[in-house]
Scaffold this motif. Structure first.
Motif, mmCIF file in Angstrom:
data_model
loop_
_atom_site.group_PDB
_atom_site.id
_atom_site.type_symbol
_atom_site.label_atom_id
_atom_site.label_comp_id
_atom_site.label_asym_id
_atom_site.label_seq_id
_atom_site.Cartn_x
_atom_site.Cartn_y
_atom_site.Cartn_z
ATOM 1 N N TYR A 1 9.056 -4.728 -16.414
ATOM 2 C CA TYR A 1 7.553 -4.579 -16.171
ATOM 3 C C TYR A 1 7.516 -4.934 -14.659
ATOM 4 N N ASP A 2 7.915 -5.842 -14.125
ATOM 5 C CA ASP A 2 8.082 -6.216 -12.650
ATOM 6 C C ASP A 2 8.668 -5.047 -11.878
ATOM 7 N N ALA A 3 9.677 -4.574 -12.264
ATOM 8 C CA ALA A 3 10.081 -3.477 -11.373
ATOM 9 C C ALA A 3 9.039 -2.283 -11.421
ATOM 10 N N ALA A 4 8.651 -1.832 -12.342
ATOM 11 C CA ALA A 4 7.661 -0.831 -12.510
ATOM 12 C C ALA A 4 6.310 -1.365 -11.467
ATOM 13 N N ASN A 5 6.058 -2.375 -11.487
ATOM 14 C CA ASN A 5 4.833 -2.756 -10.957
ATOM 15 C C ASN A 5 4.986 -2.893 -9.315
ATOM 16 N N ILE A 6 6.331 -3.299 -8.901
ATOM 17 C CA ILE A 6 6.765 -3.031 -7.421
ATOM 18 C C ILE A 6 6.596 -1.478 -7.054
ATOM 19 N N LEU A 7 7.115 -0.544 -7.943
ATOM 20 C CA LEU A 7 7.013 0.809 -7.535
ATOM 21 C C LEU A 7 5.329 1.174 -7.437
ATOM 22 N N LEU A 8 4.572 0.738 -8.575
ATOM 23 C CA LEU A 8 3.157 1.084 -8.620
ATOM 24 C C LEU A 8 2.355 0.410 -7.362
ATOM 25 N N ALA A 9 2.812 -0.726 -7.215
ATOM 26 C CA ALA A 9 2.241 -1.482 -6.046
ATOM 27 C C ALA A 9 2.474 -0.608 -4.703
ATOM 28 N N GLY A 10 3.471 -0.104 -4.337
ATOM 29 C CA GLY A 10 3.573 0.713 -3.420
ATOM 30 C C GLY A 10 2.802 2.227 -3.349
ATOM 31 N N ILE A 11 2.921 2.695 -4.454
ATOM 32 C CA ILE A 11 1.860 3.977 -4.760
ATOM 33 C C ILE A 11 0.345 3.487 -4.313
ATOM 34 N N LYS A 12 -0.123 2.533 -4.946
ATOM 35 C CA LYS A 12 -1.244 1.994 -4.532
ATOM 36 C C LYS A 12 -1.707 1.768 -3.381
ATOM 37 N N ALA A 13 -0.632 1.473 -2.539
ATOM 38 C CA ALA A 13 -0.815 1.290 -1.102
ATOM 39 C C ALA A 13 -0.699 2.557 -0.210
ATOM 40 N N GLY A 14 -0.569 3.557 -0.928
ATOM 41 C CA GLY A 14 -0.497 4.925 -0.411
ATOM 42 C C GLY A 14 0.766 5.387 -0.051
ATOM 43 N N LYS A 15 1.795 4.786 -0.677
ATOM 44 C CA LYS A 15 3.187 5.417 -0.208
ATOM 45 C C LYS A 15 3.554 6.233 -1.313
ATOM 46 N N THR A 16 3.029 7.448 -1.063
ATOM 47 C CA THR A 16 3.306 8.492 -2.116
ATOM 48 C C THR A 16 4.266 9.795 -1.587
ATOM 49 N N GLU B 1 10.728 2.455 1.672
ATOM 50 C CA GLU B 1 10.503 1.742 2.813
ATOM 51 C C GLU B 1 9.763 0.432 2.312
ATOM 52 N N PHE B 2 8.773 0.821 1.238
ATOM 53 C CA PHE B 2 7.795 -0.402 0.857
ATOM 54 C C PHE B 2 8.758 -1.257 0.036
ATOM 55 N N VAL B 3 9.565 -0.857 -0.923
ATOM 56 C CA VAL B 3 10.314 -1.524 -1.832
ATOM 57 C C VAL B 3 11.397 -2.369 -0.889
ATOM 58 N N LYS B 4 11.739 -1.887 -0.017
ATOM 59 C CA LYS B 4 12.867 -2.556 1.053
ATOM 60 C C LYS B 4 12.258 -3.829 1.643
ATOM 61 N N GLY B 5 10.754 -3.649 1.908
ATOM 62 C CA GLY B 5 10.261 -4.797 2.466
ATOM 63 C C GLY B 5 9.499 -5.780 1.612
ATOM 64 N N TYR B 6 9.638 -5.570 0.228
ATOM 65 C CA TYR B 6 8.619 -6.050 -0.536
ATOM 66 C C TYR B 6 9.148 -7.451 -0.769
ATOM 67 N N SER B 7 8.156 -8.399 -0.804
ATOM 68 C CA SER B 7 8.031 -9.662 -1.282
ATOM 69 C C SER B 7 6.922 -10.041 -2.054
ATOM 70 N N GLU C 1 20.530 -7.935 1.429
ATOM 71 C CA GLU C 1 21.494 -6.909 1.735
ATOM 72 C C GLU C 1 21.918 -6.252 0.355
ATOM 73 N N GLY C 2 22.106 -4.953 0.492
ATOM 74 C CA GLY C 2 22.670 -4.201 -0.748
ATOM 75 C C GLY C 2 21.609 -3.996 -1.806
ATOM 76 N N GLY C 3 20.478 -4.277 -1.532
ATOM 77 C CA GLY C 3 19.413 -4.360 -2.604
ATOM 78 C C GLY C 3 19.234 -5.362 -3.516
ATOM 79 N N GLU C 4 20.324 -6.391 -3.412
ATOM 80 C CA GLU C 4 20.238 -7.606 -4.497
ATOM 81 C C GLU C 4 19.081 -8.671 -4.418
#
Length: 386
Positions: free
Chosen positions: A316-331, A338-344, A356-359
């Protein structure tokens, strides 16, 4: 126990972080680069049928909830969920990955769920620039391939394996342990980390076949019985673990079984039988899903008709990270990556920041032990970090 305020806020924190971002219909950072604002998709990639389906269904139901909530809040610009059923097989992963890549509307993946299929699909996602956030694949080497598109929202086996070994050593105080694995990328890796912690306490090892290829385990049962052990560790998934536990019990072996998150599912109890499964210890780089913040548990049950299971909350959280990016216009795929890479931000299961490495940031990783008790998997304790 988390403070009440944190639990209330956590369930909405994901989307609140981007509340000030560009609305779906009002342009955004990707508008100039050709990203369509609406009609986009995310996909879940994991087993939905076959012998490994229980874990994938847990995760997919979490993703469904995230998409359902998003679409209710963005009714004029919905996101579609695509379900990619891998049956847990690395052999099927490349063609499924290519199917996702070939659909330009799919901007991100939740998954793959298992390490083996992640190894098979990862290079393709990397080449295509399609971001993938796994909620459960824990093989450490997945983060060492140089894939710019790989992220995970749980700790890897370098945290879970030592924690399982520490539990066996310090809590169970078992000085004679037999270690078995299913030769999968996940199972063998987890078993190797446990052996490092236990050292000379490991008095025997053996390998079996996973993915439903083996159902009769008399040879390994005979070895375990002869070793006179105080604990057994199994690296693999619930379908074989249940049969091994059942056959061990039938042979008179009472030493408890310890296993990782691939076994942490009620389907294990069904496979083993409640009596044989009783007392099994299961580790997971995840908190109890029923402890998720906010209204997640109630909303999950209302939508899916069942309580959340292992990794429902992290998916659920992983999906919401992606959806947050789409909501922010990262389409576009590039923009969402890039949105996910810098997400916090905060989710219902944990706080998220990628290194590093996506961990997942090691400071956010927690390992829990669960116990089979009264025919159910119940929380036992959080295992202290070494």
């Amino acid at each position: 126990m988390r403070q009440k305020l944190t639990r209330v806020l956590g369930g909405v924190a994901m989307l609140a972080l981007v509340a000030g971002g560009a609305a779906c219909s009002s342009g955004g950072d990707d508008a100039a680069s050709g990203g369509d604002k609406c009609g986009n998709k995310i996909a879940f990639f994991g087993a939905l049928t076959g012998s490994s389906a229980a874990l994938g269904i847990n995760e997919n139901n979490g993703v469904k909830l995230a998409v359902d909530k998003y679409n209710k809040e963005n009714a004029d610009c919905k996101v579609e969920l695509v379900e990619l059923d891998s049956q847990g097989s690395p052999d099927q992963a490349p063609q499924l990955a290519q199917k996702a890549i070939d659909d330009p509307k799919i901007l991100g993946i939740v998954g793959p769920a298992y390490s083996g299929e992640s190894e098979a699909a990862g290079p393709l996602f990397h080449e295509a620039g399609l971001v993938a956030i796994t909620a459960s694949a824990t093989r450490p080497s997945l983060a060492e391939q140089g894939w710019k598109t790989f992220f995970r929202v749980v700790g890897n086996d370098l945290s879970q394996g030592p924690a399982a070994g520490t539990y066996i050593k310090n809590v169970m105080k078992a000085d004679r342990v037999f270690v078995i694995d299913d030769q999968s990328a996940y199972g063998a890796g987890l078993a190797d980390e446990v052996k490092k912690i236990l050292g000379p306490a490991v008095v025997g090892t053996d390998k079996v076949q996973g993915e439903g290829k083996q159902t009769e385990f008399s040879a390994v049962v005979t070895k375990v019985k002869a070793a006179n052990v105080k604990a057994i560790f199994y690296g693999g998934y619930y379908q074989e673990a249940g049969l091994i536990r059942k056959q061990l019990t039938a042979a008179g072996v009472t030493a408890p079984l310890v296993a990782g998150d691939g076994v942490n599912d009620p389907a294990y109890i069904t496979s083993a039988g409640a009596a044989a499964a009783e007392g099994t210890i299961l580790t997971c780089p995840c908190q109890p899903a029923t402890e998720a913040r906010g209204t997640f548990v109630e909303e999950f049950k209302a939508l899916n008709g069942t309580d959340p299971g292992t990794y429902s909350d992290t998916a659920y959280d992983a999906a919401n990270i992606l959806l947050a990016g789409i909501k922010a216009g990262k389409t576009t795929r590039e923009g969402l990556l890039e949105f996910v890479k810098g997400y916090s931000g905060e989710g219902v299961a944990a706080s998220y920041k990628f290194v590093e490495g996506g961990e997942l940031d090691p400071a956010q990783v927690k390992i829990w032990a669960y116990k089979v008790q009264g025919g159910k998997v119940v929380p036992d304790q959080e295992i202290p970090k070494a």
